[in-house]
Design an enzyme around this catalytic site. Sequence first.
Site, PDB file in Angstrom:
ATOM      1  N   ASP A  47       0.790  -1.241   0.000  1.00 26.70           N
ATOM      2  CA  ASP A  47       0.000   0.000   0.000  1.00 26.70           C
ATOM      3  C   ASP A  47       0.822   1.292   0.000  1.00 26.70           C
ATOM      4  OD1 ASP A  47      -1.982  -1.895   0.227  1.00 26.70           O
ATOM      5  OD2 ASP A  47      -2.862  -1.106   2.053  1.00 26.70           O
ATOM      6  N   ASP A  85      -4.519  -0.783  -1.960  1.00 30.13           N
ATOM      7  CA  ASP A  85      -5.844  -0.679  -1.357  1.00 30.13           C
ATOM      8  C   ASP A  85      -6.756  -0.082  -2.437  1.00 30.13           C
ATOM      9  OD1 ASP A  85      -7.023  -1.305   1.129  1.00 30.13           O
ATOM     10  OD2 ASP A  85      -7.027   0.793   1.782  1.00 30.13           O
ATOM     11  N   HIS A  87     -10.709   0.600  -3.012  1.00 32.54           N
ATOM     12  CA  HIS A  87     -12.097   0.542  -2.525  1.00 32.54           C
ATOM     13  C   HIS A  87     -13.096   1.162  -3.502  1.00 32.54           C
ATOM     14  CE1 HIS A  87     -10.509  -0.700   1.289  1.00 32.54           C
ATOM     15  NE2 HIS A  87      -9.955   0.464   1.586  1.00 32.54           N
ATOM     16  N   HIS A  91     -17.582   2.425   0.516  1.00 32.57           N
ATOM     17  CA  HIS A  91     -17.052   1.192   1.109  1.00 32.57           C
ATOM     18  C   HIS A  91     -17.383   1.067   2.598  1.00 32.57           C
ATOM     19  CE1 HIS A  91     -13.712  -1.577   2.458  1.00 32.57           C
ATOM     20  NE2 HIS A  91     -14.260  -2.244   1.469  1.00 32.57           N
ATOM     21  N   HIS A 120     -10.868   6.791   1.410  1.00 32.66           N
ATOM     22  CA  HIS A 120      -9.477   6.717   0.950  1.00 32.66           C
ATOM     23  C   HIS A 120      -9.337   5.667  -0.151  1.00 32.66           C
ATOM     24  CE1 HIS A 120      -9.727   3.431   3.871  1.00 32.66           C
ATOM     25  NE2 HIS A 120      -8.742   2.859   3.198  1.00 32.66           N
ATOM     26  N   LYS A 145      -6.792  -5.000  -3.282  1.00 38.80           N
ATOM     27  CA  LYS A 145      -7.552  -5.579  -2.172  1.00 38.80           C
ATOM     28  C   LYS A 145      -8.536  -4.558  -1.621  1.00 38.80           C
ATOM     29  CE  LYS A 145      -3.915  -4.378   1.112  1.00 38.80           C
ATOM     30  NZ  LYS A 145      -4.658  -3.396   1.919  1.00 38.80           N
ATOM     31  N   CYS A 190      -2.144  -2.776   7.695  1.00 44.25           N
ATOM     32  CA  CYS A 190      -2.005  -3.646   6.515  1.00 44.25           C
ATOM     33  C   CYS A 190      -0.711  -4.462   6.526  1.00 44.25           C
ATOM     34  CB  CYS A 190      -2.150  -2.824   5.247  1.00 44.25           C
ATOM     35  SG  CYS A 190      -3.827  -2.149   5.102  1.00 44.25           S
TER      36      CYS A 190
END
Length: 242
Positions: A47, A85, A87, A91, A120, A145, A190
């Site tokens: 990330d 990351d 989303h 989310h 984010h 992810k 993470c």
Amino acid sequence: MMRIQRRRALQMLSAAAGFPLAAAAARAWALSSPIKPDAASVLLVVDVQNCFIAGGSLAVPHGEDVVAVINRIAPAFQNVVMTQDWHPAGHASFASSYPGRKPFESIKLSYGEQVLWPDHCVQDTPDAALDKDLNIPQTQLIVRKGFHRNIDSYSAFKEADGKTLTGLEGYLKERGIRRVFVSGLATDFCVAWTALDARASGFETYIIEDACRAIDLKGSLAAAWQKMTQQGVRRIQSTDIA
Ligand SMILES: [Zn+2]
């Protein structure tokens, strides 16, 4: 030979001083650095995205500092995998998805406790892009992810419901990877969840501490290190890598 002698001497010293054997073993292991990553090793870069560095929507304090460290060690690795990351808007991990809730509060979701974050890393926005200064041309895979609307995913291996898999374990095992070195953001979320899942999947797992930065929310950093140490995740520095 030298290392074995040092290890043995250390174990004897530790035993004489009454230190637990596990501590002696950990110390002896630390002395056996530097580590040379081989064909069965992978560097995971977790990330390192605009959202988590200065100016981003969920900036980790000093998050941008990991880039130079990661760029410096990356040439030692034949295998590199990054995560992102990623989303959808609305989310389940966004505080804005729950009227009246604020970022950094926790709520209970179907799979357990969830920290609520500012919006984010929304898919395909500049905020979700990888940091432009990362310079690792040999990167082989980027795992996205957190794309299921109702499940967060700190870990690069398993989503927050503890069941939904990202496919990374299969990918690494099919490629004969046995050792995982974790870097990136953030140490206590993470990075830690990724390292714990790597261990649970049977990989020898290292965290390169100075190639990571933490959020440290209500003692989360100390708690993460305690858990990782208990599970056998090895804590190293970038200078331990040959
Ligand atoms: Zn996220």
